[in-house]
Design a protein around this motif. Structure first.
Motif, PDB file in Angstrom:
ATOM      1  N   ASP A  83      16.276 -11.985   0.073  1.00  0.00           N
ATOM      2  CA  ASP A  83      15.876 -11.047  -0.925  1.00  0.00           C
ATOM      3  C   ASP A  83      15.530 -12.023  -2.162  1.00  0.00           C
ATOM      4  OD1 ASP A  83      16.215  -8.665   0.151  1.00  0.00           O
ATOM      5  OD2 ASP A  83      18.259  -8.417  -0.660  1.00  0.00           O
ATOM      6  N   GLN A  84      15.714 -13.317  -2.106  1.00  0.00           N
ATOM      7  CA  GLN A  84      15.467 -14.378  -3.068  1.00  0.00           C
ATOM      8  C   GLN A  84      13.823 -14.776  -2.647  1.00  0.00           C
ATOM      9  OE1 GLN A  84      17.711 -14.421  -5.508  1.00  0.00           O
ATOM     10  NE2 GLN A  84      18.641 -13.003  -4.369  1.00  0.00           N
ATOM     11  N   PHE A  85      13.268 -14.533  -1.569  1.00  0.00           N
ATOM     12  CA  PHE A  85      12.130 -15.016  -1.290  1.00  0.00           C
ATOM     13  C   PHE A  85      11.144 -14.122  -1.205  1.00  0.00           C
ATOM     14  CE2 PHE A  85      15.581 -17.667   0.331  1.00  0.00           C
ATOM     15  CZ  PHE A  85      15.034 -19.057  -0.327  1.00  0.00           C
ATOM     16  N   CYS A  86      10.779 -13.488  -2.544  1.00  0.00           N
ATOM     17  CA  CYS A  86       9.717 -12.288  -2.307  1.00  0.00           C
ATOM     18  C   CYS A  86       8.500 -12.970  -3.263  1.00  0.00           C
ATOM     19  CB  CYS A  86      10.329 -11.241  -2.990  1.00  0.00           C
ATOM     20  SG  CYS A  86      11.674 -10.238  -2.000  1.00  0.00           S
ATOM     21  N   VAL A  87       7.318 -12.464  -3.250  1.00  0.00           N
ATOM     22  CA  VAL A  87       6.389 -12.647  -4.039  1.00  0.00           C
ATOM     23  C   VAL A  87       5.554 -11.390  -4.424  1.00  0.00           C
ATOM     24  CG1 VAL A  87       5.771 -14.847  -2.752  1.00  0.00           C
ATOM     25  CG2 VAL A  87       4.594 -12.838  -1.959  1.00  0.00           C
ATOM     26  N   GLU A  88       4.921 -11.670  -5.658  1.00  0.00           N
ATOM     27  CA  GLU A  88       4.111 -10.519  -6.176  1.00  0.00           C
ATOM     28  C   GLU A  88       2.877 -10.676  -5.524  1.00  0.00           C
ATOM     29  OE1 GLU A  88       4.275 -10.839 -10.421  1.00  0.00           O
ATOM     30  OE2 GLU A  88       6.018  -9.348 -10.466  1.00  0.00           O
ATOM     31  N   MET A  89       2.274  -9.447  -5.188  1.00  0.00           N
ATOM     32  CA  MET A  89       1.138  -9.647  -4.199  1.00  0.00           C
ATOM     33  C   MET A  89       0.241  -8.058  -4.783  1.00  0.00           C
ATOM     34  SD  MET A  89       0.424 -10.269  -0.344  1.00  0.00           S
ATOM     35  CE  MET A  89       1.763 -11.019  -0.288  1.00  0.00           C
ATOM     36  N   GLN A  90      -0.885  -8.218  -4.818  1.00  0.00           N
ATOM     37  CA  GLN A  90      -1.866  -6.855  -4.902  1.00  0.00           C
ATOM     38  C   GLN A  90      -1.630  -6.105  -3.505  1.00  0.00           C
ATOM     39  OE1 GLN A  90      -2.974  -5.679  -7.578  1.00  0.00           O
ATOM     40  NE2 GLN A  90      -2.362  -7.509  -8.713  1.00  0.00           N
ATOM     41  N   ARG A  91      -1.547  -4.959  -3.688  1.00  0.00           N
ATOM     42  CA  ARG A  91      -1.486  -3.746  -2.578  1.00  0.00           C
ATOM     43  C   ARG A  91      -2.654  -4.245  -1.394  1.00  0.00           C
ATOM     44  NH1 ARG A  91      -1.634   2.703  -2.625  1.00  0.00           N
ATOM     45  NH2 ARG A  91      -1.291   2.811  -0.202  1.00  0.00           N
TER      46      ARG A  91
END
Length: 160
Positions: A83-91
């Motif tokens: 859960d610490q390795f997430c990124v924001e990314m457009q759908r």
């Protein structure tokens, strides 16, 4: 007579309240008064942050959630869990890396992110004859993120 810049200022002043209101009853009175009455104004509706294009892109796990146990066995626990390795990314980008640009393919496409990353990690383990370390896994994942043009800016999952 109200000038167009004055109307724009009034709309901007009230925009924060209007966007957050989540009302479907039209615009707040102050905004309606400033814009006047007409079919265009009557058709305007207050929307939320996402509808106004102001929300942050959704966050996605880089290390596939369905393989959480596999990652935990390799040290991704506690403060270093997946859960610490997430990124924001457009759908659209997210859908593209999971379906290869064709939603009908879904997770059957060989280049689909979860299939590709887990295949690569398992092949790496087979080649060296042992479990990969967290550092080795993150290095492999970072390399694939570059290929897939996924931003390497990790952040914590904020589940919904």
């Amino acid at each position: 007579m109200i000038s167009l810049p004055a109307v724009g200022s009034v709309v901007r002043i009230h925009a924060g309240q209007a966007v957050m209101a989540q009302s479907h009853d039209g615009l707040p009175k102050g905004v309606r008064d400033a814009l006047g009455d007409g079919p265009e104004v009557r058709s305007m509706r207050v929307t939320g942050r996402a509808g106004a294009g102001m929300s942050a892109p959704p966050r996605h796990h880089v290390l596939p959630k369905e393989f959480r146990e596999w990652f935990e066995a390799r040290g991704f626990t506690g403060e270093m869990d997946i859960d610490q390795f997430c990124v924001e990314m457009q759908r659209s980008h997210h859908e593209a890396i999971h379906g290869g640009g064709d939603w009908k393919l879904g997770r059957t496409w060989p280049g689909e992110w979860n299939r590709m990353i887990m295949g690569t990690l398992r092949e790496s383990e087979a080649a060296i004859g042992r479990m990969l370390t967290r550092k080795e896994i993150l290095n492999i994942v970072a390399g694939r993120m570059t290929v897939y043009k996924v931003p390497i800016r990790f952040m914590t999952w904020r589940g919904r």
